[in-house]
Each structure stands twice: as structure tokens, then as C-alpha cells.
Write an enzyme that holds these catalytic residues in place. Structure first.
Site, mmCIF file in Angstrom:
data_model
loop_
_atom_site.group_PDB
_atom_site.id
_atom_site.type_symbol
_atom_site.label_atom_id
_atom_site.label_comp_id
_atom_site.label_asym_id
_atom_site.label_seq_id
_atom_site.Cartn_x
_atom_site.Cartn_y
_atom_site.Cartn_z
ATOM 1 N N LYS A 1 0.848 -1.201 0.000
ATOM 2 C CA LYS A 1 0.000 0.000 0.000
ATOM 3 C C LYS A 1 0.882 1.249 0.000
ATOM 4 O O LYS A 1 2.091 1.172 0.256
ATOM 5 C CB LYS A 1 -0.914 -0.032 1.221
ATOM 6 C CG LYS A 1 -0.163 -0.002 2.548
ATOM 7 C CD LYS A 1 -1.084 -0.324 3.711
ATOM 8 C CE LYS A 1 -0.290 -0.327 5.023
ATOM 9 N NZ LYS A 1 -1.084 -0.853 6.138
ATOM 10 N N ARG B 1 -10.904 -0.152 14.648
ATOM 11 C CA ARG B 1 -11.128 0.704 13.478
ATOM 12 C C ARG B 1 -12.080 -0.045 12.551
ATOM 13 O O ARG B 1 -13.208 0.350 12.334
ATOM 14 C CB ARG B 1 -9.805 1.006 12.757
ATOM 15 C CG ARG B 1 -8.784 1.741 13.613
ATOM 16 C CD ARG B 1 -7.546 2.105 12.819
ATOM 17 N NE ARG B 1 -7.026 0.996 12.031
ATOM 18 C CZ ARG B 1 -5.844 0.970 11.439
ATOM 19 N NH1 ARG B 1 -5.035 2.021 11.538
ATOM 20 N NH2 ARG B 1 -5.445 -0.070 10.738
ATOM 21 N N TYR C 1 16.198 29.419 9.854
ATOM 22 C CA TYR C 1 14.990 30.105 10.313
ATOM 23 C C TYR C 1 14.825 29.952 11.817
ATOM 24 O O TYR C 1 15.053 28.868 12.363
ATOM 25 C CB TYR C 1 13.756 29.526 9.620
ATOM 26 C CG TYR C 1 13.679 29.852 8.142
ATOM 27 C CD1 TYR C 1 13.713 31.162 7.683
ATOM 28 C CD2 TYR C 1 13.554 28.832 7.212
ATOM 29 C CE1 TYR C 1 13.627 31.452 6.334
ATOM 30 C CE2 TYR C 1 13.469 29.100 5.850
ATOM 31 C CZ TYR C 1 13.502 30.419 5.429
ATOM 32 O OH TYR C 1 13.413 30.697 4.091
ATOM 33 N N MET D 1 12.458 24.318 3.662
ATOM 34 C CA MET D 1 11.748 23.633 2.586
ATOM 35 C C MET D 1 12.705 22.912 1.639
ATOM 36 O O MET D 1 12.462 21.764 1.245
ATOM 37 C CB MET D 1 10.889 24.635 1.801
ATOM 38 C CG MET D 1 10.060 23.969 0.709
ATOM 39 S SD MET D 1 9.078 25.130 -0.260
ATOM 40 C CE MET D 1 7.755 25.513 0.861
HETATM 41 C C1 LIG Z 1 -0.259 -1.988 6.596
HETATM 42 C C2 LIG Z 1 -0.860 -3.244 7.055
HETATM 43 C C3 LIG Z 1 -0.053 -4.349 7.350
HETATM 44 C C4 LIG Z 1 1.456 -4.297 7.344
HETATM 45 O O1 LIG Z 1 1.910 -3.783 8.586
HETATM 46 P P1 LIG Z 1 3.475 -3.612 8.873
HETATM 47 O O2 LIG Z 1 3.525 -3.132 10.277
HETATM 48 O O3 LIG Z 1 3.961 -2.573 7.904
HETATM 49 O O4 LIG Z 1 4.086 -4.926 8.645
HETATM 50 C C5 LIG Z 1 -0.680 -5.533 7.687
HETATM 51 N N1 LIG Z 1 -2.026 -5.618 7.744
HETATM 52 C C6 LIG Z 1 -2.824 -4.570 7.484
HETATM 53 C C7 LIG Z 1 -4.301 -4.736 7.581
HETATM 54 C C8 LIG Z 1 -2.284 -3.351 7.130
HETATM 55 O O5 LIG Z 1 -3.077 -2.316 6.899
#
Ligand SMILES: *Cc1c(COP(=O)(O)O)cnc(C)c1O
Length: 364
Positions: free
Chosen positions: A35, A130, A252, A300
Site C-alpha cells: 500500500k 477501526r 529560520y 523547505m
Molecule cells: C499496513 C498493514 C499491514 C502491514 O503492517 P506492517 O507493520 O507494515 O508490517 C498488515 N495488515 C494490514 C491490515 C495493514 O493495513
């Protein structure tokens, strides 16, 4: 000349880290979690290094469809399932497996029951609260899905709230096992933290994310100690060098003031490139391979570094912001965040070079 800032994606390291994940859970199959554009690495770039994965797991339907169009034939799991009925149809058309965590998603599947069958994974809430059904909802959804002609197979999953803490997943594993007892289907529970530390959570499929990218899921165990290699390097060069006099401030807000004369370098990397603005004075970098630290506030397009330990450094000297010498997790901790966030935030304006796969050696 191009701005002297470049990220390198190290495919050998990705392949190695995937092999570590598979070795941790040798009886399970592996979802490589890709992802967020492969945690900021660029999903398409990663594919040669992920050939040994049994499937890819992600959130984004456009990316999943592109994977199919690009020739990925193994399973693809949509970790948040369908966002609407049209996604459910896409999943059927493109052969995408769907997580099911709401009654709405169930309804979309039931409505298209005569179309091409799709594989689903029904999700249990083990405490993260969630997404996912409670225990009775899980059994009801499993029964309903198992009866739909448009559903080819029903798996079971959960996602842990506290996998990075010792014994933090114990309760959740028990709850999942109790809720899913007697239900048919493959199980997937483990993210990287539990792949690495809780064999009881490995199930039929692991879901390895951050560990593939060479960062640690734990606050107290460095990636190198887990056998993981850095997959993303961020390197820049010095574009200016100057000497501060005692009392001169830099950057800054004038947050850093020299106590005595000192040389500093200006690096062609800032928060618009993905370097964290909250990294304070003292965040580690290397200059021409010599360890030193940042000074002053990250801007930046630039940040500044202390050159007192680098007498040979000048304009053009190479700076590692993160990579093999400076673990991304160390920078993340200094900025009070996690490696995940830094790699995902690599900005589009940063040039990316891909270090191609080498021939497999034994042990990889
Ligand atoms: C992102 C995600 C993972 C992977 O988690 P990591 O900590 O990056 O290994 C596994 N399961 C779900 C549902 C996720 O959203």
C-alpha cells in the site's frame, strides 16, 4: 545540472527482507504489503524484488488494477475491501480478493451474486477498533458470505493494536481464535512485528509490510538486529560551506547559535523532499562517510550540517540523510515519528534511481 538529491531503491535489499519474512514464517504464505505506493518506494519498481511473494496486499484499487494490467497473476488482497459497489465489480473483473469488514460491503457482494466469483477475507476486530466485526458479527458474516454463489472462498483476518509490544498481541490472538473457532477458511493475522516475534500469530498467510522496507516495527529493536537491510537511501550534496563565528545563528528562527567558530555545510534537501521538518539539531547524517549531525531548523529546500568533524568536506561532498550508515529509524526517532512515515513521505520531486537485482547468491 540536476539538483544534487537522489533516492536509491535497493532491490536486492527488498528481496533479502522478503526472504527474512518468509524464513520467519516458513509454513505460511506471504502477502507482501505494498500500500501507499510500496511504502513510498514506487510499487512498479519493487515488483522484480517481490517475485517470491505469494500475493500483494494494498488499499488502492487503481494500483491493484494496474498490477493486473501489468501482468501480476498471483493473488491481490484489498486490505480495506471495497469502498463502494463499483469497487466490488472491479474486484470481480480484475480478480482481486476483498476484505469484508462492514454490512455495507456484504450487501454489495450479495447484490452481485451471479457475477464472477470473488474471494473474500472477513475481518474481526480484536481490539484496534477501526475496522472489523465483533465475534457474533464475524460468525454471521462468515455464514452469509459462505452461502453466496458470487463468493469463491472465505478467509478470516484480524489486525493487531499492540503487535510492537512484548505480549501485546496475546489477548487479541486469543480473542480471534475464540471468535473464529470452527469456522472454515485460511487465517491471516500477522503484520511485521508479529511475523518477527510471535509464531503463534503466523496463521496461513502473513502480511509483511515495514520489514520488507528494512525498517523496524519495534521501538527498541533496530532493523539491523532483525537481519533487515535498508531499501531506501536518501543522498544529497553540499551546495555551500561557510564558517560561523561565535554568536552567529543559522537557519529560520535562529534555533542554533555557534559557541565558537565552526564550519557548517548547506545540504540540498529539505522538508519539501520528505526530510522531516521536526528533526532537531543533532539528528545524525554522514558527510563523505563521516558521521555528524544537522544544525538549525530544516527548511523547505535545505538543511544544514556541522562540518567540524569533516575537515575535508566542501561543496559537492556527499551527504547521507538516511540509508546504510544512517538508519531511517534513527532519523525518524529524532523527529519523533516512525520509519513508515518518512519513507511514505518521500516527495515526488526527488529523483529516484533503482539499484537493480543482482544474481541470487546462496543465503539470499
Ligand atoms: C499496513 C498493514 C499491514 C502491514 O503492517 P506492517 O507493520 O507494515 O508490517 C498488515 N495488515 C494490514 C491490515 C495493514 O493495513
Amino acid at each position: 545540472m540536476a539538483r544534487p538529491l537522489e533516492a536509491t531503491i535497493v532491490l536486492d535489499a527488498v528481496r533479502h527482507n522478503l526472504a527474512v519474512a518468509r524464513a520467519c514464517a516458513s509454513a505460511a504464505k506471504t502477502w507482501a504489503v505494498v500500500k501507499a505506493n510500496g511504502y513510498g518506494h514506487g510499487l512498479e519498481r519493487l515488483l522484480p524484488a517481490l517475485a517470491a511473494a505469494d500475493g500483494l496486499a494494498l488499499i488502492e484499487f487503481d494500483k491493484a488494477c494496474a498490477l493486473r494490467e501489468g501482468g501480476w497473476r498471483k493473488p491481490i488482497l484489498m486490505l480495506e475491501g471495497a469502498f463502494d459497489a463499483a469497487d466490488t465489480a472491479l474486484a470481480r473483473a480484475f480478480g482481486l480478493d476483498l476484505v469484508v469488514h462492514t454490512d455495507e460491503q456484504l450487501g454489495w457482494l450479495a447484490a452481485g451474486a451471479t457475477a464472477a466469483p470473488v474471494r473474500v477475507v472477513v475481518k474481526f476486530n480484536s481490539g484496534l477498533s477501526r475496522l472489523g466485526f465483533d465475534a457474533s458479527g464475524l460468525r454471521r458474516a462468515h455464514a452469509q458470505l459462505s452461502g453466496l454463489p458470487g463468493v469463491a472462498a472465505v478467509g478470516l483476518m484480524t489486525h493487531f493494536a499492540n503487535a510492537d509490544i512484548a505480549h501485546g498481541a496475546d489477548d487479541a490472538i486469543e480473542r480471534f481464535q475464540a471468535a473464529s473457532a470452527g469456522l472454515a477458511g485460511e487465517r491471516t493475522l500477522a503484520n511485521s512485528a508479529t511475523v518477527l516475534s510471535v509464531p503463534a500469530a503466523h496463521g496461513d498467510w502473513i502480511r509483511a509490510g515495514i520489514m520488507l522496507y528494512g525498517a523496524t516495527p519495534f521501538s527498541d529493536r533496530p532493523a539491523a538486529a532483525l537481519g533487515l537491510r535498508a531499501t531506501m537511501r536518501l543522498h544529497a550534496r553540499l551546495i555551500a560551506v561557510r564558517t560561523l563565528q561565535a554568536g552567529d545563528s543559522v537557519g529560520y528562527g535562529s534555533t542554533f547559535t555557534a559557541r565558537q567558530p565552526m564550519r557548517i555545510g548547506v545540504v540540498a534537501c529539505g522538508y519539501a523532499d520528505g526530510y522531516p521538518r521536526h528533526a532537531p539539531t543533532g539528528t545524525p547524517v554522514t558527510v563523505d562517510g563521516v558521521p555528524t549531525t544537522t544544525v538549525g531548523r530544516v527548511a523547505m529546500d535545505m538543511l544544514m550540517v556541522d562540518l567540524e568533524r569533516c575537515p575535508g568536506a566542501g561543496v559537492g561532498s556527499r551527504v547521507e540523510l538516511w540509508g546504510d550508515a544512517v538508519p531511517i529509524d534513527v532519523v525518524a526517532r529524532s523527529a519523533e515519528t516512525i520509519g513508515y512515515e518518512l519513507m511514505c513521505a518521500l516527495a515526488a520531486r526527488v529523483a529516484v534511481r533503482v539499484e537493480a537485482l543482482s544474481a541470487l547468491r546462496s543465503g539470499d
